[in-house]
Design a protein around this motif. Sequence first.
Motif, PDB file in Angstrom:
ATOM      1  N   SER A  43       0.488  -0.887   0.195  1.00  0.00           N
ATOM      2  CA  SER A  43       0.014   0.071   0.068  1.00  0.00           C
ATOM      3  C   SER A  43       1.183   0.995   0.093  1.00  0.00           C
ATOM      4  CB  SER A  43      -0.641  -0.187   1.252  1.00  0.00           C
ATOM      5  OG  SER A  43      -1.385  -1.057   1.504  1.00  0.00           O
ATOM      6  N   HIS A  44       2.487   1.019  -0.032  1.00  0.00           N
ATOM      7  CA  HIS A  44       3.028   1.772   0.031  1.00  0.00           C
ATOM      8  C   HIS A  44       3.137   3.098   1.707  1.00  0.00           C
ATOM      9  CE1 HIS A  44       4.636   2.021  -4.480  1.00  0.00           C
ATOM     10  NE2 HIS A  44       4.223   1.035  -3.630  1.00  0.00           N
ATOM     11  N   VAL A  45       2.470   2.330   2.541  1.00  0.00           N
ATOM     12  CA  VAL A  45       2.203   3.242   3.751  1.00  0.00           C
ATOM     13  C   VAL A  45       3.517   3.901   4.571  1.00  0.00           C
ATOM     14  CG1 VAL A  45       0.989   3.207   5.842  1.00  0.00           C
ATOM     15  CG2 VAL A  45      -0.205   3.066   3.856  1.00  0.00           C
ATOM     16  N   ALA A  46       4.409   1.794   4.647  1.00  0.00           N
ATOM     17  CA  ALA A  46       5.088   1.530   5.316  1.00  0.00           C
ATOM     18  C   ALA A  46       6.187   1.484   4.968  1.00  0.00           C
ATOM     19  CB  ALA A  46       4.982   0.311   6.488  1.00  0.00           C
ATOM     20  N   THR A 206      -0.985  10.094  14.952  1.00  0.00           N
ATOM     21  CA  THR A 206      -1.872   9.264  14.511  1.00  0.00           C
ATOM     22  C   THR A 206      -1.203   8.368  13.779  1.00  0.00           C
ATOM     23  OG1 THR A 206      -3.358  10.922  14.516  1.00  0.00           O
ATOM     24  CG2 THR A 206      -4.170   8.440  14.306  1.00  0.00           C
ATOM     25  N   ASP A 232       6.065  16.838  10.703  1.00  0.00           N
ATOM     26  CA  ASP A 232       5.714  16.355   9.574  1.00  0.00           C
ATOM     27  C   ASP A 232       6.124  15.559   9.024  1.00  0.00           C
ATOM     28  OD1 ASP A 232       7.470  17.335  10.272  1.00  0.00           O
ATOM     29  OD2 ASP A 232       7.731  19.468   8.217  1.00  0.00           O
ATOM     30  N   LEU A 233       6.087  14.569   9.105  1.00  0.00           N
ATOM     31  CA  LEU A 233       6.963  13.300   8.975  1.00  0.00           C
ATOM     32  C   LEU A 233       6.870  11.378   9.780  1.00  0.00           C
ATOM     33  CD1 LEU A 233      11.208  14.106   9.208  1.00  0.00           C
ATOM     34  CD2 LEU A 233       9.779  14.214   7.199  1.00  0.00           C
ATOM     35  N   PRO A 234       7.138  10.855   8.985  1.00  0.00           N
ATOM     36  CA  PRO A 234       6.922   9.336   8.850  1.00  0.00           C
ATOM     37  C   PRO A 234       7.548   9.144  10.371  1.00  0.00           C
ATOM     38  CG  PRO A 234       7.608   9.433   7.043  1.00  0.00           C
ATOM     39  CD  PRO A 234       7.896  10.899   7.774  1.00  0.00           C
ATOM     40  N   LEU A 251       6.900   4.982   8.936  1.00  0.00           N
ATOM     41  CA  LEU A 251       5.425   4.926   8.588  1.00  0.00           C
ATOM     42  C   LEU A 251       4.962   5.733   8.592  1.00  0.00           C
ATOM     43  CD1 LEU A 251       2.920   2.972   8.413  1.00  0.00           C
ATOM     44  CD2 LEU A 251       2.408   3.189  11.606  1.00  0.00           C
ATOM     45  N   ALA A 252       3.773   6.201   7.734  1.00  0.00           N
ATOM     46  CA  ALA A 252       3.377   7.802   7.308  1.00  0.00           C
ATOM     47  C   ALA A 252       2.135   7.396   8.465  1.00  0.00           C
ATOM     48  CB  ALA A 252       2.554   7.325   5.838  1.00  0.00           C
ATOM     49  N   PRO A 253       2.482   9.362   8.647  1.00  0.00           N
ATOM     50  CA  PRO A 253       0.962   9.308   9.572  1.00  0.00           C
ATOM     51  C   PRO A 253      -0.503   9.276   9.050  1.00  0.00           C
ATOM     52  CG  PRO A 253       2.093  10.613   9.551  1.00  0.00           C
ATOM     53  CD  PRO A 253       3.359   9.790   8.433  1.00  0.00           C
ATOM     54  N   LYS A 254      -1.348   9.077  10.163  1.00  0.00           N
ATOM     55  CA  LYS A 254      -2.596   9.445   9.143  1.00  0.00           C
ATOM     56  C   LYS A 254      -2.787  11.006   9.468  1.00  0.00           C
ATOM     57  CE  LYS A 254      -4.698   5.263   9.302  1.00  0.00           C
ATOM     58  NZ  LYS A 254      -5.900   4.557   8.903  1.00  0.00           N
ATOM     59  N   ILE A 255      -3.714  11.169   8.298  1.00  0.00           N
ATOM     60  CA  ILE A 255      -4.077  12.478   8.600  1.00  0.00           C
ATOM     61  C   ILE A 255      -5.294  13.377   9.579  1.00  0.00           C
ATOM     62  CG2 ILE A 255      -5.320  14.734   6.842  1.00  0.00           C
ATOM     63  CD1 ILE A 255      -4.277  13.222   4.715  1.00  0.00           C
ATOM     64  N   GLU A 256      -4.603  14.378  10.568  1.00  0.00           N
ATOM     65  CA  GLU A 256      -5.718  14.092  11.777  1.00  0.00           C
ATOM     66  C   GLU A 256      -7.627  14.945  11.430  1.00  0.00           C
ATOM     67  OE1 GLU A 256      -5.655  13.513  14.762  1.00  0.00           O
ATOM     68  OE2 GLU A 256      -3.480  13.411  14.402  1.00  0.00           O
ATOM     69  N   GLU A 257      -8.397  14.428  11.618  1.00  0.00           N
ATOM     70  CA  GLU A 257      -9.839  15.341  11.049  1.00  0.00           C
ATOM     71  C   GLU A 257      -9.710  16.238  11.818  1.00  0.00           C
ATOM     72  OE1 GLU A 257     -11.341  13.779   9.011  1.00  0.00           O
ATOM     73  OE2 GLU A 257     -11.534  11.560   9.069  1.00  0.00           O
TER      74      GLU A 257
ATOM     75  N   PRO B   3      -7.559   9.848   7.316  1.00  0.00           N
ATOM     76  CA  PRO B   3      -7.183   9.240   5.550  1.00  0.00           C
ATOM     77  C   PRO B   3      -5.350   9.245   5.982  1.00  0.00           C
ATOM     78  CG  PRO B   3      -8.612  11.252   5.593  1.00  0.00           C
ATOM     79  CD  PRO B   3      -8.153  11.087   7.071  1.00  0.00           C
ATOM     80  N   ILE B   7       4.242   6.708   2.206  1.00  0.00           N
ATOM     81  CA  ILE B   7       5.566   7.142   2.038  1.00  0.00           C
ATOM     82  C   ILE B   7       6.037   8.040   1.027  1.00  0.00           C
ATOM     83  CG2 ILE B   7       7.775   5.911   2.351  1.00  0.00           C
ATOM     84  CD1 ILE B   7       6.705   5.510   5.009  1.00  0.00           C
TER      85      ILE B   7
END
Lengths: 257, 14
Positions: A43-46, A206, A232-234, A251-257, B3, B7
């Motif tokens: 998923s290109h998240v981690a 988060t 502002d960073l993983p 790990l990329a963070p989630k966007i805060e609501e 959301p 990376i």
Amino acid sequence: MLELRLVQGSLLKKVLEAIKDLVNDANFDCSATGFSLQAMDSSHVALVALLLRSEGFEHYRCDRNLSMGMNLGNMAKMLKCAGNDDIITLKADDGSDTVTFMFESPTQDKISDFEMKLMDIDSEHLGIPEAEYHAIVRMPSSEFGRICKDLSSIGDTVVISVTKEGVKFSTRGDIGTANIVCRQNNTVDKPEEATIIEMTEPVSLTFALRYMNSFTKATPLSSIVTLSLSSDLPVVVEYKIAEMGYIRFYLAPKIEE
Amino acid sequence: VNPQRQITSFFSKT
């Protein structure tokens, strides 16, 4: 020609157990520096970055830089056949489409070799810039693993907040909420039991617990885990591999609501 | 649901 002899073969077994569920296929890069890997989850998240320095091997021969594409599930299957006390040697000939894992028992009375097919992997290599992190938390890896496991039974995400008071792990789910605060504690007898917080400014981010839990599969590699956080960073979750290098999960963070 | 960022939005290809 590549020949890497690792006396503490269990390290390689543990490395594969730590990453095989996060990444399916990856290129292992071999150079004079060492044996390394950089790969993202599907998923290109981690992202995982592994380094085993050449000095950590009893014998390290790498005539030219080599990139070997491997299916990590298959590699883990082969390494599971090595005993925990076995010496593991990786061998590959130039231009070969296979890699050989040789396992030697400590008493040299059992020697096995397993040949695995390599694969062509079209992977992107990302540049990871040096960063100044707002907060660095060093804590027992088993404690971090316990926290991630406990929180994932309540919620799907964890908010990690670092202040002067300590590091707080929070989650919320359908059944309720949970907050776990770990205070700085560097007066314990054993250094591996200490929680140490270096902070230049408070930070709160988060993250998906599913990934954090996956990272904690590296716990057997190190008694200490280091979390590096900036707003502002993983996050970087690092397990040092004694005398040899590290495994780092980004790990990329989630966007805060 | 928050959301999820990727990376690749932080680190660029080399």
